[in-house]
Design an enzyme around this catalytic site. Sequence first.
Site, short mmCIF file in Angstrom:
data_model
loop_
_atom_site.label_atom_id
_atom_site.label_comp_id
_atom_site.label_asym_id
_atom_site.label_seq_id
_atom_site.Cartn_x
_atom_site.Cartn_y
_atom_site.Cartn_z
N LYS A 113 -3.43 -6.79 -12.60
CA LYS A 113 -2.53 -7.33 -13.63
C LYS A 113 -3.44 -8.04 -14.64
O LYS A 113 -3.33 -9.25 -14.89
CB LYS A 113 -1.52 -8.28 -12.95
CG LYS A 113 -0.39 -8.75 -13.83
CD LYS A 113 0.65 -7.69 -14.13
CE LYS A 113 1.70 -8.23 -15.08
NZ LYS A 113 2.56 -7.19 -15.65
N ASP B 295 2.72 -3.11 -12.45
CA ASP B 295 4.10 -2.73 -12.75
C ASP B 295 4.18 -1.25 -13.14
O ASP B 295 5.10 -0.53 -12.73
CB ASP B 295 4.71 -3.63 -13.85
CG ASP B 295 3.70 -4.06 -14.90
OD1 ASP B 295 2.50 -3.78 -14.72
OD2 ASP B 295 4.10 -4.66 -15.91
N ASP C 129 4.41 -0.30 0.91
CA ASP C 129 5.78 -0.10 1.40
C ASP C 129 6.54 0.85 0.47
O ASP C 129 7.33 1.68 0.93
CB ASP C 129 6.53 -1.44 1.52
CG ASP C 129 6.25 -2.11 2.85
OD1 ASP C 129 5.31 -1.67 3.54
OD2 ASP C 129 6.95 -3.08 3.20
N TYR D 68 -2.33 -14.66 -0.33
CA TYR D 68 -1.89 -15.05 1.00
C TYR D 68 -2.85 -16.03 1.68
O TYR D 68 -2.50 -16.66 2.67
CB TYR D 68 -1.72 -13.81 1.91
CG TYR D 68 -0.67 -12.83 1.41
CD1 TYR D 68 0.25 -13.19 0.44
CD2 TYR D 68 -0.60 -11.55 1.93
CE1 TYR D 68 1.20 -12.29 -0.02
CE2 TYR D 68 0.35 -10.64 1.48
CZ TYR D 68 1.25 -11.02 0.50
OH TYR D 68 2.19 -10.13 0.05
N ASP E 71 0.41 -4.89 -0.50
CA ASP E 71 1.50 -5.09 0.45
C ASP E 71 2.77 -4.42 -0.09
O ASP E 71 3.46 -3.66 0.61
CB ASP E 71 1.71 -6.61 0.61
CG ASP E 71 2.62 -6.96 1.77
OD1 ASP E 71 3.02 -6.04 2.51
OD2 ASP E 71 2.93 -8.15 1.94
#
Length: 358
Positions: free
Chosen positions: A189, A221, A249, A139, A245
């Site tokens: 990752k 994942d 959620d 970001y 992020d």
Amino acid sequence: MHAHIITLPGDGIGPEVVAEGVRVLQTIAEKFNHQFEFEEHRIGGCTIDAYGTPLRDETLDACRRADAVLLGAVGGPKWDCGEVRPEQGLLRLRKELNLFANLRPVKPHPALTHASPLRAEKLVGVDVLVVRELTGGLYFGKPQGRFEENGRVRAVDTLEYTAEEIRRIVDLACRLAQTRRQHVTSVDKANVLASSKLWREIATETARAYPNITLDHLLVDTCAMRLISAPASFDVIVTENMFGDILTDEAAVLVGSLGMLPSASLGAGTLGVYEPIHGSAPDIAGKGIANPIGTILSAAMLLRHSLDLPREADAIERAVERALTDGCRTADIARPDERVLNTRTMTDAILARLTTEH
Ligand code: NAD
């Protein structure tokens, strides 16, 4: 103890829930003989209306001088199309205060399993703390933007982390895990990304300073799947900004209502910003029916992390648990046949249990 707390109620249901968080903190002050002084400032859409900016320098200075900040929520349809956006106030606040870690605990209450999309048996023992890096990663990486060369358009985002940024967030996760079940899962990752390879290396190195902590590494994942298939297998999850992020959620869904969940944003010192994870909920704003528990549990986190008052934080968390066990419900967590409390009466129910416990 004497503490100075800034409140930033914000927009929509923000003022309704922050008022209840303050009531709970006042009750704690009386019960445990502390002095909490509150100073209210504006943030978000209401500040854009009044001053043309979502966060004033005066407010920022007041936050810097304070011991902690309790925030409601910002935003709403009125400001959706404007040039200046309410969320910019939040982002600036976190950046200027150097808050690099976002903490989101998720602990579904046994009496509320009906509100979760998961089967009740999957939720037994779930108590996860997600620690998300907040200031680096995709970001904020440069270059970022759209570029046109020879008539071909391309867009670029850059995922960058320094070893120091990784070290400080993993170190915080390990310290937090020491007060819990001593288990940290670092999520990356590393089979694809260079930044993740560095993340894994530094995480391993950092955790060596904590011999009692078990550290494992999980690909993002796999982590996303395991959060749904075996959420009780996690204690502390630590991860970079964008993975965090998404995973925060996903973890929030386990509980069933956004209104239940608290969060903290922390930096190197003790100053922190505490807020429920939900937004300004324009659909129910002004009705006095919002669930105040996310904010009340954020106030508990404020006591624990900024004021070093764990006993007081525990007392709030126990009072919330007892109220839920006793059947107290706001509309968002009630079954059709259950009696519904509003924002104020739910807080009254929690306060009644807080004042009677020893
Ligand atoms: P939201 O979290 O405000 O609401 C989503 C749904 O959850 C709504 O149906 C709402 O009524 C319900 N809900 C949320 N909090 C609740 C509570 N405490 N009790 C009972 N029900 C609750 O998300 P949204 O509708 O996508 O966003 C509304 C506005 O909030 C937007 O302007 C958005 O940008 C902003 N927002 C702000 C923050 C923040 O301040 N940190 C976070 C998310 C969204």
